[in-house]
Motif scaffolding. Structure first.
Motif, PDB file in Angstrom:
ATOM      1  N   LEU A   1     146.754 -20.171  32.184  1.00  0.00           N
ATOM      2  CA  LEU A   1     145.931 -20.028  32.174  1.00  0.00           C
ATOM      3  C   LEU A   1     145.415 -19.232  31.417  1.00  0.00           C
ATOM      4  CD1 LEU A   1     143.725 -20.989  35.877  1.00  0.00           C
ATOM      5  CD2 LEU A   1     143.232 -22.087  33.381  1.00  0.00           C
ATOM      6  N   VAL A   2     146.427 -18.073  31.539  1.00  0.00           N
ATOM      7  CA  VAL A   2     146.588 -17.107  30.955  1.00  0.00           C
ATOM      8  C   VAL A   2     146.894 -18.164  29.388  1.00  0.00           C
ATOM      9  CG1 VAL A   2     147.231 -14.380  30.388  1.00  0.00           C
ATOM     10  CG2 VAL A   2     146.711 -15.560  31.991  1.00  0.00           C
ATOM     11  N   TYR A   3     147.982 -18.277  29.275  1.00  0.00           N
ATOM     12  CA  TYR A   3     148.644 -18.894  28.112  1.00  0.00           C
ATOM     13  C   TYR A   3     147.674 -19.777  26.959  1.00  0.00           C
ATOM     14  CZ  TYR A   3     151.421 -22.165  24.820  1.00  0.00           C
ATOM     15  OH  TYR A   3     151.852 -21.941  23.784  1.00  0.00           O
ATOM     16  N   THR A   4     146.912 -20.332  28.163  1.00  0.00           N
ATOM     17  CA  THR A   4     145.609 -21.420  26.963  1.00  0.00           C
ATOM     18  C   THR A   4     144.217 -20.591  26.534  1.00  0.00           C
ATOM     19  OG1 THR A   4     146.343 -23.027  28.759  1.00  0.00           O
ATOM     20  CG2 THR A   4     144.505 -23.516  27.591  1.00  0.00           C
ATOM     21  N   PHE A   5     144.300 -19.859  27.438  1.00  0.00           N
ATOM     22  CA  PHE A   5     142.957 -18.922  26.961  1.00  0.00           C
ATOM     23  C   PHE A   5     143.023 -17.517  25.775  1.00  0.00           C
ATOM     24  CE2 PHE A   5     141.114 -22.111  30.296  1.00  0.00           C
ATOM     25  CZ  PHE A   5     140.137 -22.271  29.166  1.00  0.00           C
ATOM     26  N   TRP A   6     144.711 -17.535  25.709  1.00  0.00           N
ATOM     27  CA  TRP A   6     145.401 -16.491  24.793  1.00  0.00           C
ATOM     28  C   TRP A   6     144.070 -16.080  23.346  1.00  0.00           C
ATOM     29  CZ3 TRP A   6     146.409 -12.409  27.124  1.00  0.00           C
ATOM     30  CH2 TRP A   6     147.287 -10.871  26.813  1.00  0.00           C
ATOM     31  N   PRO A   7     143.798 -15.419  23.166  1.00  0.00           N
ATOM     32  CA  PRO A   7     142.971 -15.760  21.552  1.00  0.00           C
ATOM     33  C   PRO A   7     144.545 -15.646  20.307  1.00  0.00           C
ATOM     34  CG  PRO A   7     142.539 -13.237  22.649  1.00  0.00           C
ATOM     35  CD  PRO A   7     143.330 -14.095  23.448  1.00  0.00           C
ATOM     36  N   GLY A   8     145.684 -15.272  20.560  1.00  0.00           N
ATOM     37  CA  GLY A   8     146.327 -15.558  19.326  1.00  0.00           C
ATOM     38  C   GLY A   8     147.044 -16.984  19.194  1.00  0.00           C
ATOM     39  N   ASN A   9     146.396 -17.729  21.023  1.00  0.00           N
ATOM     40  CA  ASN A   9     147.436 -19.497  20.839  1.00  0.00           C
ATOM     41  C   ASN A   9     145.948 -20.001  19.923  1.00  0.00           C
ATOM     42  OD1 ASN A   9     149.619 -18.564  21.806  1.00  0.00           O
ATOM     43  ND2 ASN A   9     148.739 -18.693  23.338  1.00  0.00           N
ATOM     44  N   ARG A  10     144.759 -19.536  19.794  1.00  0.00           N
ATOM     45  CA  ARG A  10     143.444 -20.452  19.163  1.00  0.00           C
ATOM     46  C   ARG A  10     144.017 -21.242  18.253  1.00  0.00           C
ATOM     47  NH1 ARG A  10     138.913 -21.799  19.699  1.00  0.00           N
ATOM     48  NH2 ARG A  10     137.636 -19.782  20.599  1.00  0.00           N
ATOM     49  N   LYS A  11     144.487 -20.803  17.396  1.00  0.00           N
ATOM     50  CA  LYS A  11     144.758 -21.812  15.693  1.00  0.00           C
ATOM     51  C   LYS A  11     145.904 -22.754  15.882  1.00  0.00           C
ATOM     52  CE  LYS A  11     148.331 -18.822  13.566  1.00  0.00           C
ATOM     53  NZ  LYS A  11     148.424 -18.549  12.228  1.00  0.00           N
ATOM     54  N   ASN A  12     146.965 -22.502  16.328  1.00  0.00           N
ATOM     55  CA  ASN A  12     148.020 -23.480  17.141  1.00  0.00           C
ATOM     56  C   ASN A  12     147.502 -24.729  17.680  1.00  0.00           C
ATOM     57  OD1 ASN A  12     150.169 -21.966  16.249  1.00  0.00           O
ATOM     58  ND2 ASN A  12     150.223 -21.159  18.390  1.00  0.00           N
ATOM     59  N   PHE A  13     146.758 -24.675  18.667  1.00  0.00           N
ATOM     60  CA  PHE A  13     145.525 -25.822  19.094  1.00  0.00           C
ATOM     61  C   PHE A  13     144.574 -26.099  19.065  1.00  0.00           C
ATOM     62  CE2 PHE A  13     146.481 -23.182  23.435  1.00  0.00           C
ATOM     63  CZ  PHE A  13     147.670 -23.788  23.745  1.00  0.00           C
ATOM     64  N   ASP A  14     143.535 -25.699  17.618  1.00  0.00           N
ATOM     65  CA  ASP A  14     143.326 -25.922  16.504  1.00  0.00           C
ATOM     66  C   ASP A  14     143.580 -26.772  15.624  1.00  0.00           C
ATOM     67  OD1 ASP A  14     140.897 -24.898  17.756  1.00  0.00           O
ATOM     68  OD2 ASP A  14     140.709 -23.114  16.195  1.00  0.00           O
ATOM     69  N   ARG A  15     144.908 -26.660  15.338  1.00  0.00           N
ATOM     70  CA  ARG A  15     146.175 -27.185  14.325  1.00  0.00           C
ATOM     71  C   ARG A  15     146.219 -28.919  15.391  1.00  0.00           C
ATOM     72  NH1 ARG A  15     149.797 -23.601  13.389  1.00  0.00           N
ATOM     73  NH2 ARG A  15     151.155 -25.011  14.222  1.00  0.00           N
ATOM     74  N   ALA A  16     146.559 -28.032  16.821  1.00  0.00           N
ATOM     75  CA  ALA A  16     147.153 -28.738  17.453  1.00  0.00           C
ATOM     76  C   ALA A  16     146.519 -31.120  17.929  1.00  0.00           C
ATOM     77  CB  ALA A  16     147.994 -29.586  18.645  1.00  0.00           C
ATOM     78  N   LYS A  17     145.122 -29.790  17.846  1.00  0.00           N
ATOM     79  CA  LYS A  17     143.660 -31.035  17.562  1.00  0.00           C
ATOM     80  C   LYS A  17     144.306 -31.309  16.368  1.00  0.00           C
ATOM     81  CE  LYS A  17     139.801 -28.795  17.634  1.00  0.00           C
ATOM     82  NZ  LYS A  17     138.903 -28.240  18.172  1.00  0.00           N
ATOM     83  N   LYS A  18     143.190 -31.078  15.317  1.00  0.00           N
ATOM     84  CA  LYS A  18     143.254 -31.589  13.677  1.00  0.00           C
ATOM     85  C   LYS A  18     144.748 -33.094  14.102  1.00  0.00           C
ATOM     86  CE  LYS A  18     140.410 -28.129  12.727  1.00  0.00           C
ATOM     87  NZ  LYS A  18     140.002 -27.166  11.730  1.00  0.00           N
ATOM     88  N   SER A  19     145.303 -31.982  14.605  1.00  0.00           N
ATOM     89  CA  SER A  19     146.968 -33.035  13.708  1.00  0.00           C
ATOM     90  C   SER A  19     146.926 -34.556  14.120  1.00  0.00           C
ATOM     91  CB  SER A  19     148.497 -32.641  14.069  1.00  0.00           C
ATOM     92  OG  SER A  19     148.603 -32.438  14.974  1.00  0.00           O
ATOM     93  N   ILE A  20     146.772 -34.762  15.671  1.00  0.00           N
ATOM     94  CA  ILE A  20     147.324 -35.841  16.435  1.00  0.00           C
ATOM     95  C   ILE A  20     146.426 -37.615  15.603  1.00  0.00           C
ATOM     96  CG2 ILE A  20     145.322 -37.233  17.839  1.00  0.00           C
ATOM     97  CD1 ILE A  20     146.163 -34.707  19.283  1.00  0.00           C
ATOM     98  N   MET A  21     145.010 -37.212  14.490  1.00  0.00           N
ATOM     99  CA  MET A  21     145.041 -38.422  13.804  1.00  0.00           C
ATOM    100  C   MET A  21     145.132 -38.199  12.299  1.00  0.00           C
ATOM    101  SD  MET A  21     143.424 -39.998  16.163  1.00  0.00           S
ATOM    102  CE  MET A  21     141.807 -41.336  15.466  1.00  0.00           C
ATOM    103  N   ASP A  22     145.657 -37.321  12.063  1.00  0.00           N
ATOM    104  CA  ASP A  22     146.250 -37.123  10.853  1.00  0.00           C
ATOM    105  C   ASP A  22     146.893 -38.463   9.667  1.00  0.00           C
ATOM    106  OD1 ASP A  22     144.701 -34.799  10.311  1.00  0.00           O
ATOM    107  OD2 ASP A  22     146.250 -33.786  10.210  1.00  0.00           O
TER     108      ASP A  22
END
Length: 57
Positions: A29-50
């Protein structure tokens, strides 16, 4: 057939296994909600359908 060694081992596994799983869950949970990981998760979310052009043929 179950000796005291078995009972001690079972009690140890139950108690420390519980603490291990709780600690692991908190770590995830700490890893998931750590503010520095937001960019990586957003990129992964958008790259699925690229690379998708449409549904499977």
């Amino acid at each position: 057939m179950n000796g005291p060694e078995h009972d001690i081992l079972v009690a140890f596994a139950k108690s420390w296994g519980l603490f291990y799983l709780i600690g692991l869950s908190i770590g995830v949970l700490v890893y998931t909600f750590w503010p520095g990981n937001r960019k990586n998760f957003d990129r992964a979310k958008k790259s699925i359908m690229d690379d998708e052009s449409g549904p499977w043929a």
